[in-house]
Design an enzyme around this catalytic site. Sequence first.
Site, PDB file in Angstrom:
ATOM      1  N   ASP A 293       0.215  -8.832   1.368  1.00  0.00           N
ATOM      2  CA  ASP A 293      -0.746  -7.878   0.802  1.00  0.00           C
ATOM      3  C   ASP A 293      -1.612  -8.633  -0.197  1.00  0.00           C
ATOM      4  O   ASP A 293      -1.116  -9.463  -0.950  1.00  0.00           O
ATOM      5  CB  ASP A 293      -0.007  -6.734   0.097  1.00  0.00           C
ATOM      6  CG  ASP A 293      -0.862  -5.488  -0.019  1.00  0.00           C
ATOM      7  OD1 ASP A 293      -0.497  -4.462   0.574  1.00  0.00           O
ATOM      8  OD2 ASP A 293      -1.924  -5.556  -0.696  1.00  0.00           O
TER       9      ASP A 293
ATOM     10  N   TYR B  40     -15.291   3.229  10.366  1.00  0.00           N
ATOM     11  CA  TYR B  40     -13.840   3.135  10.197  1.00  0.00           C
ATOM     12  C   TYR B  40     -13.117   3.455  11.512  1.00  0.00           C
ATOM     13  O   TYR B  40     -12.318   2.657  12.012  1.00  0.00           O
ATOM     14  CB  TYR B  40     -13.402   4.090   9.074  1.00  0.00           C
ATOM     15  CG  TYR B  40     -11.923   4.121   8.832  1.00  0.00           C
ATOM     16  CD1 TYR B  40     -11.200   2.945   8.676  1.00  0.00           C
ATOM     17  CD2 TYR B  40     -11.235   5.331   8.767  1.00  0.00           C
ATOM     18  CE1 TYR B  40      -9.835   2.972   8.448  1.00  0.00           C
ATOM     19  CE2 TYR B  40      -9.872   5.365   8.533  1.00  0.00           C
ATOM     20  CZ  TYR B  40      -9.178   4.187   8.378  1.00  0.00           C
ATOM     21  OH  TYR B  40      -7.823   4.224   8.159  1.00  0.00           O
TER      22      TYR B  40
ATOM     23  N   LYS C  62     -11.007   0.864  14.128  1.00  0.00           N
ATOM     24  CA  LYS C  62      -9.628   1.085  14.553  1.00  0.00           C
ATOM     25  C   LYS C  62      -9.536   1.269  16.071  1.00  0.00           C
ATOM     26  O   LYS C  62      -8.544   0.888  16.699  1.00  0.00           O
ATOM     27  CB  LYS C  62      -9.046   2.292  13.819  1.00  0.00           C
ATOM     28  CG  LYS C  62      -8.647   1.953  12.402  1.00  0.00           C
ATOM     29  CD  LYS C  62      -7.501   0.956  12.451  1.00  0.00           C
ATOM     30  CE  LYS C  62      -6.962   0.566  11.117  1.00  0.00           C
ATOM     31  NZ  LYS C  62      -5.843  -0.394  11.266  1.00  0.00           N
TER      32      LYS C  62
ATOM     33  N   ALA D 104      -1.010   0.256  13.184  1.00  0.00           N
ATOM     34  CA  ALA D 104      -1.374   1.498  12.486  1.00  0.00           C
ATOM     35  C   ALA D 104      -2.822   1.836  12.826  1.00  0.00           C
ATOM     36  O   ALA D 104      -3.742   1.077  12.535  1.00  0.00           O
ATOM     37  CB  ALA D 104      -1.224   1.304  10.979  1.00  0.00           C
TER      38      ALA D 104
ATOM     39  N   GLY E 140       0.830  -1.210   0.000  1.00  0.00           N
ATOM     40  CA  GLY E 140       0.000   0.000   0.000  1.00  0.00           C
ATOM     41  C   GLY E 140       0.861   1.255   0.000  1.00  0.00           C
ATOM     42  O   GLY E 140       2.092   1.185  -0.071  1.00  0.00           O
ATOM     43  N   PHE E 141       0.193   2.365   0.096  1.00  0.00           N
ATOM     44  CA  PHE E 141       0.869   3.661   0.030  1.00  0.00           C
ATOM     45  C   PHE E 141       1.905   3.810   1.160  1.00  0.00           C
ATOM     46  O   PHE E 141       3.111   3.926   0.913  1.00  0.00           O
ATOM     47  CB  PHE E 141      -0.206   4.755   0.042  1.00  0.00           C
ATOM     48  CG  PHE E 141       0.258   6.104   0.475  1.00  0.00           C
ATOM     49  CD1 PHE E 141       1.344   6.710  -0.137  1.00  0.00           C
ATOM     50  CD2 PHE E 141      -0.402   6.781   1.487  1.00  0.00           C
ATOM     51  CE1 PHE E 141       1.775   7.962   0.264  1.00  0.00           C
ATOM     52  CE2 PHE E 141       0.012   8.030   1.896  1.00  0.00           C
ATOM     53  CZ  PHE E 141       1.114   8.626   1.289  1.00  0.00           C
ATOM     54  N   ILE E 142       1.471   3.743   2.395  1.00  0.00           N
ATOM     55  CA  ILE E 142       2.418   3.930   3.500  1.00  0.00           C
ATOM     56  C   ILE E 142       3.313   2.696   3.647  1.00  0.00           C
ATOM     57  O   ILE E 142       4.525   2.804   3.826  1.00  0.00           O
ATOM     58  CB  ILE E 142       1.685   4.230   4.827  1.00  0.00           C
ATOM     59  CG1 ILE E 142       0.793   5.478   4.680  1.00  0.00           C
ATOM     60  CG2 ILE E 142       2.682   4.415   5.969  1.00  0.00           C
ATOM     61  CD1 ILE E 142      -0.075   5.786   5.888  1.00  0.00           C
TER      62      ILE E 142
ATOM     63  N   LEU F  85      -0.200  -2.780   9.054  1.00  0.00           N
ATOM     64  CA  LEU F  85      -0.791  -1.633   8.348  1.00  0.00           C
ATOM     65  C   LEU F  85      -1.985  -2.034   7.489  1.00  0.00           C
ATOM     66  O   LEU F  85      -2.702  -1.167   6.995  1.00  0.00           O
ATOM     67  CB  LEU F  85       0.264  -0.957   7.446  1.00  0.00           C
ATOM     68  CG  LEU F  85       1.153   0.106   8.104  1.00  0.00           C
ATOM     69  CD1 LEU F  85       2.077  -0.488   9.151  1.00  0.00           C
ATOM     70  CD2 LEU F  85       1.977   0.834   7.060  1.00  0.00           C
TER      71      LEU F  85
END
Length: 327
Positions: A32, A150, A154, A118, A11-13, A77
């Site tokens: 992933d 969301y 978390k 994360a 992913g992005f991060i 993450l």
Amino acid sequence: MKHCLITGGAGFIGSHLAERLIAKGNRVTVVDDLTTGRRENLDAIQDHPNFQLRVGSITDPVLLNDVVIGVDVIYHLAAAVGVKLVADNPVKTIETNIYPTELLLRLAALGGQRFFLASTSEVYGKNPKERWTEEDDLHFGSTSRPRWAYGCSKAIDEFLALAYQRKLGLQMVIGRFFNVVGPRQVGDYGMVVPRFVDQALDGGPVIVYDDGGQERCFAHVSDVVECIIKLTESDITVGGVFNIGSDQPVSILSLANKVIEKIDPSIETQFIPYREAYAEDFEDVRRRVPDTTRLESAIAMKPGRSLDDILSDIIRWKRELREQGKT
Ligand code: UDP
């Protein structure tokens, strides 16, 4: 050399984290399922001898049991990410954001791995305070509004991690991300910066929701990745919850103006109401600013790259992609 597992590492991060950990001489395994992550994000390291990609879902307990073997550190993450994606897929959110986290935490508590969880600034919900400290209350809206699913998912992950730390001695640290941006972030899930940059590179208009007076703080992913690694490697952070973000707020309208100024000052801004952008009952968070005192006192740094520098970097990346015909 440490063996690090990164869930969501394409992913992005996650992909920036993977690159940084490899550059620091570690061994990295990424898990992933390539739904929101992309294989190309790992281009720079995919052939490195210390790198391995396992394509599979964290909802597969057999895979999770297997990948943690021999690992020293787990960076968790992988998540159904972004308010819009989550609001559109409530069942998938619970399946992805809660059950696999619980299993990974249990495995790490038994296996002795250090664990980075994360989390997100969404856990503060719509808390009206000017700046949020880690001890502030979580202000969610009603469960009939999917937007809050969301942050709630978390928050449950955080409760689970804290419980495993207290009861089973899990060596974990929690990082709450605040509007992380940079190359490789895509605008499909509502992320404002890549959307504005694409809209401006297409000649406009740049589409601002509501009056653009809502405020955010944008942090460059390279700074955030440095904070993640420092927090996870430190011995004084175990059991802690940390805001990770820039503490310099900017309104969404001035963000739009900055993007326009950098790309083409003749581009126009268009305002649309939230109900046209999101579902009818959508509630936005008006202001989101972290207090980073705790972060700075733990690791002597905070994300500091200026918005100007961040936007230049993203525009450069988007232009490169366009030149390669990859948009
Ligand atoms: N936003 C906007 N135009 C867009 C996308 C987002 O004006 O095309 C606004 C959105 O309403 C929010 C802010 O930009 O107030 C940040 O949105 P994003 O989805 O990036 O992150 P959030 O902070 O809401 O999780």
